[in-house]
Design a protein around this motif. Sequence first.
Motif, mmCIF file in Angstrom:
data_model
loop_
_atom_site.group_PDB
_atom_site.id
_atom_site.type_symbol
_atom_site.label_atom_id
_atom_site.label_comp_id
_atom_site.label_asym_id
_atom_site.label_seq_id
_atom_site.Cartn_x
_atom_site.Cartn_y
_atom_site.Cartn_z
ATOM 1 N N SER A 111 -13.128 14.835 7.526
ATOM 2 C CA SER A 111 -12.373 14.297 6.939
ATOM 3 C C SER A 111 -12.078 14.680 5.260
ATOM 4 O O SER A 111 -13.004 15.709 4.996
ATOM 5 C CB SER A 111 -13.144 12.651 6.608
ATOM 6 O OG SER A 111 -13.934 12.802 5.756
ATOM 7 N N PRO A 112 -11.207 14.180 4.694
ATOM 8 C CA PRO A 112 -11.131 14.714 3.061
ATOM 9 C C PRO A 112 -12.039 14.636 2.155
ATOM 10 O O PRO A 112 -12.432 14.737 1.540
ATOM 11 C CB PRO A 112 -9.918 14.225 2.766
ATOM 12 C CG PRO A 112 -9.176 13.673 3.840
ATOM 13 C CD PRO A 112 -10.114 13.307 4.919
ATOM 14 N N PHE A 113 -12.989 13.407 2.705
ATOM 15 C CA PHE A 113 -14.023 12.910 1.847
ATOM 16 C C PHE A 113 -15.482 13.081 2.385
ATOM 17 O O PHE A 113 -16.271 12.525 1.691
ATOM 18 C CB PHE A 113 -13.914 11.368 1.943
ATOM 19 C CG PHE A 113 -12.553 10.678 1.608
ATOM 20 C CD1 PHE A 113 -11.878 10.956 0.428
ATOM 21 C CD2 PHE A 113 -11.619 10.242 2.820
ATOM 22 C CE1 PHE A 113 -10.411 10.657 0.394
ATOM 23 C CE2 PHE A 113 -10.530 9.893 2.629
ATOM 24 C CZ PHE A 113 -9.680 10.111 1.403
ATOM 25 N N SER A 114 -15.798 14.032 3.245
ATOM 26 C CA SER A 114 -17.225 14.257 3.489
ATOM 27 C C SER A 114 -17.453 15.715 4.219
ATOM 28 O O SER A 114 -16.142 16.458 4.633
ATOM 29 C CB SER A 114 -17.775 13.393 4.548
ATOM 30 O OG SER A 114 -16.858 13.307 5.676
ATOM 31 N N ILE A 115 -18.785 16.280 4.204
ATOM 32 C CA ILE A 115 -18.777 17.290 4.843
ATOM 33 C C ILE A 115 -18.670 17.064 6.368
ATOM 34 O O ILE A 115 -18.772 15.777 6.770
ATOM 35 C CB ILE A 115 -19.980 18.080 4.506
ATOM 36 C CG1 ILE A 115 -21.255 17.105 4.850
ATOM 37 C CG2 ILE A 115 -20.231 18.317 3.163
ATOM 38 C CD1 ILE A 115 -22.602 17.514 4.618
ATOM 39 N N PRO A 116 -18.751 17.921 7.238
ATOM 40 C CA PRO A 116 -18.627 17.481 8.820
ATOM 41 C C PRO A 116 -19.640 16.616 9.232
ATOM 42 O O PRO A 116 -20.860 16.756 8.779
ATOM 43 C CB PRO A 116 -18.354 18.958 9.456
ATOM 44 C CG PRO A 116 -18.129 19.790 8.406
ATOM 45 C CD PRO A 116 -18.545 19.400 6.791
ATOM 46 N N LEU A 117 -19.130 15.702 9.945
ATOM 47 C CA LEU A 117 -20.089 14.693 10.661
ATOM 48 C C LEU A 117 -20.358 15.010 12.059
ATOM 49 O O LEU A 117 -19.437 15.751 12.867
ATOM 50 C CB LEU A 117 -19.717 13.536 10.655
ATOM 51 C CG LEU A 117 -19.116 12.837 9.229
ATOM 52 C CD1 LEU A 117 -18.574 11.436 9.462
ATOM 53 C CD2 LEU A 117 -20.589 12.840 8.472
ATOM 54 N N ARG A 118 -21.623 14.675 12.587
ATOM 55 C CA ARG A 118 -21.911 14.742 14.091
ATOM 56 C C ARG A 118 -21.748 13.764 14.856
ATOM 57 O O ARG A 118 -21.565 12.526 14.144
ATOM 58 C CB ARG A 118 -23.617 15.114 14.091
ATOM 59 C CG ARG A 118 -23.460 16.774 13.332
ATOM 60 C CD ARG A 118 -23.294 17.741 14.458
ATOM 61 N NE ARG A 118 -23.309 19.135 13.755
ATOM 62 C CZ ARG A 118 -22.947 20.378 14.250
ATOM 63 N NH1 ARG A 118 -21.993 20.172 15.212
ATOM 64 N NH2 ARG A 118 -23.188 21.229 13.881
ATOM 65 N N GLY A 119 -22.004 13.687 15.961
ATOM 66 C CA GLY A 119 -21.676 12.447 16.941
ATOM 67 C C GLY A 119 -22.500 11.425 16.554
ATOM 68 O O GLY A 119 -21.934 10.188 16.745
#
Length: 263
Positions: free
Chosen positions: A57-65
């Motif tokens: 997303s433009p608002f966070s570092i990559p997220l995991r499942g």
Amino acid sequence: MKGDWTHFLLVADSDVPLFRSLATSSRQVISERDLLPSWLFVCPDPFSFMRRKLWLSPFSIPLRGWHVQQLRRMALARHISEPTMLTLDSDVVLIRDFDPADLWQDGRLALYRQENAIDASARSDHLKWLSHSERVLGCAPAQLPATDYISSLLPWRTDTCLQMLDHIEARHGQHWVRTMIRTRAFSECIIYGRFVDDVLHGAGHYAMPHPLCHSLWLGDSYARDLAGLESFVADLAPNHVCLQIQSFLGHSIANIRAVTTMA
């Protein structure tokens, strides 16, 4: 599970065709695309040779499942009319007769809370999760030892969850998901529990001190073989209606099936 309940399967959009055959009049398959904002999207993780996924997303570092799984649970409140939300992780196995309606008493729903369970020596990210809940909800810093609200079979009031999402958006002036993912260290269980206790001052709930699920979280808790799992199952308490063996611990499916049968 006893009673007349609707079962919601919350899955990644790409997995919907795999689960669609499980849909019935009492079981719905829901894509995360119907729950989450369009600016949160999934892609293959190049660092795992495309075997795993990342949510960007433009608002966070990559997220995991496991981050997105929490967001799905919270988002579901705006898509259902049932008064009770009972969340189960995918590696939870029900082993005893259980009717979630029994969790209601005089119009109040059980809230699992383990008092004095989080202290300065906490092994996991509990302290980060506490701090995150304070930023999101605007409540005072927790005094250690603090209450833990995390378990693998948790009842939530849908109306309380809706209040919680509205509260987060009103406080921060943006979509609640955007507020949640400013960091990857968050726990939906702690946020809900602290919203009930610190914002609502317990309204609509009563304390349930014993978990419904017997969970195997850590690899060093029991031996990683059939004998270890048998010891784990031997520690079941009367309040446990299900058990959970974390998938990343590496226990074989055959051994897990053997011990769930004996439970």
